[in-house]
Design an enzyme around this catalytic site. Sequence first.
Site, PDB file in Angstrom:
ATOM      1  CD  GLU A  46      -2.625   0.843   2.764  1.00 14.54           C
ATOM      2  OE1 GLU A  46      -3.611   1.576   2.951  1.00 14.54           O
ATOM      3  OE2 GLU A  46      -2.258  -0.051   3.575  1.00 14.54           O
ATOM      4  CE  LYS A 115      -7.063   0.928   3.571  1.00 15.25           C
ATOM      5  NZ  LYS A 115      -5.851   1.298   4.352  1.00 15.25           N
ATOM      6  CB  CYS A 170      -4.394  -2.325   4.100  1.00 19.96           C
ATOM      7  SG  CYS A 170      -3.632  -2.612   5.728  1.00 19.96           S
TER       8      CYS A 170
END
Length: 639
Positions: A46, A115, A170
């Site tokens: 990330e 994300k 994540c």
Amino acid sequence: MHDGFIKVAAATPKIRLADPVYNATQIVALMKEAAELGVKVMAFPELCLTGYSCGDLFLQPALIKGAEEALGTVLAETKELDLAAAIGLPVHCNNKLYNCAAVIHKGIILGLVPKTYIPNYGEFYEGRWFAPGGIVDNYVGEFCGQRPLMWAQQSFDCNVPNLVIGVEICEDLWATDPPSRRLAEEGATLILNLSASNEVAGKAQRRRELVKEQSARCVCGYVMANAGEGESTADLVFGGHNLIAENGTVLAEDRFHTGLTISEIDVDKLAYERRRMNTFPVADKTQRGGASIDAVEFEPCETSLTRPIAKNPFLPNDPAEKNSPCEEILQLSALGLKRRLSHAGAKTAVLGLSGGLDSTLAALICARALDLLGRKRTDLLCVTMPCFGTTERTKSNAEVLAERLGATLRVVDIGAAVKQHFADIGQDMDNHDVTFENAQARERTQVLMDIANQTGGLVVGTGDLSELALGWCTYNGDQMSMYCVNASIPKTLVRLVTAYAAAATEDEALAAVLRDILDTPVSPELLPAKDGRIAQKTEDLVGPYELHDFFLYHILRWAEPPKKVLRLAEHAFAGEYDRETILKWLKTFYRRFFTQQFKRNASPDGPKVCEISLSPRGDWRMPSDAVSALWLNELEGLE
């Protein structure tokens, strides 16, 4: 990429915070290294082009623009590589900043995946800089000279059958409804997770379980690349914990690591499992307002295998856990028999005890079932029936085993009865053909059935899963019983469970006889002994059981085609069996498996205690007239 194997990598580069130029060089170097090793799909951490822990610098236009330019460098430097990669960076769009994965291939940005879930708790303050990307579905305008789509739910089709790539970032995995769930429903078989998950005591195990379980729930391959060296350690430590999992199994893992973690995902196996599971949902992507991105055109190549291929797939891979299933198998089998004895009102459990491996395990199960019922073990009626091929070793072992278990033993010599039967049907005693052998097996079954009638008992069968697969049993002989306790236990596992019982008992005499039985060659003992020793060894006739159990697992559990089974067996048994030997016994397996289905269609009841069963009432339904030509033809010319 043949046989469904896709080589994948999780990559953790060394980085410098807020130095996209340097970070781009590290990413390019790892991509080139991966391409040399045959990797086709890889994930980076990330925000790896800038570093995850840049803090308020993320709001600086210089860093945002620098990340875009650095991605442009990566695109230019890797446009000749036949490799798809997901790289983390911040992306500005419509006056908001998004934490994105840029999915690239041969200099093209296939898409930007923002994300979905932005953490804003504890040590994580991403909401200070980044907007959640779950509702974003538009083009970002000109970006690196291209116009990529930004959308959290896009997936990337490939020209490799069954390979569709999805991406999450994540925290997305830690959420209650991860994007990977919807991506999998819409066809993604490989999920890439770009992560910057910090380390605290115990977190690695939680992360490992999340990756493993999500790959199982989604029936997918899962690659997690984590941030490591170069991230700020002011308040957090990043350990470069990289994971590659497939359908609930971790294939590769590195921690406190910089560089590549590589394995192979079998997308054909995943596609088969999804077909098999009618509980796996299929979403209509058109109703969600989108579709997969155009195919990634990989160049055809052979994928070298580095992932572990267990040569004994029914046994635990970890030697430290080798006994873990044994107690459970004994208990489950005994519980099944307990219920059947109770329901039938059987006064005895009648068992043909040969002194061989299968009947030994059946005897152990019977003894435990009677213990569970609170009954005396003398209700276990062990019958040993010596004939022309019986050796003193197996006869003695059967007698000692019955004694040590506290069972009732009866010895019935069937030699005279079989000779009379031969006289009745005109069978020459010197003609050791199939009639010579099978007449003994059927006589033994008749004796057991009649003794069960005498004692109000139930005949317990001993044939195992491997023998059922090969049809290595006599129809209406040892193929028949009233309840077969070993029916779903393959030979390699029969051996392991018996060895466990020998190690677990405090009765040294019982342990000694179990060990000797384990050392005795597997044999039906139907041909006359030579110099008092077993003359008929099963594995000389049908092949090594460890090979057949390997074939059985991959053919039945995963429906893998013959060429792929051969390739996997060569990999698993390298240095033990050559290609010619494996191919010979693989052909034998297919021939026998097809021609012997009629025996399985008449199988008695038995408890399913392992992953695979050949019960005609549930797990395996196949016509007795099916032919093996398609499967055997695929193996022709492969010597």
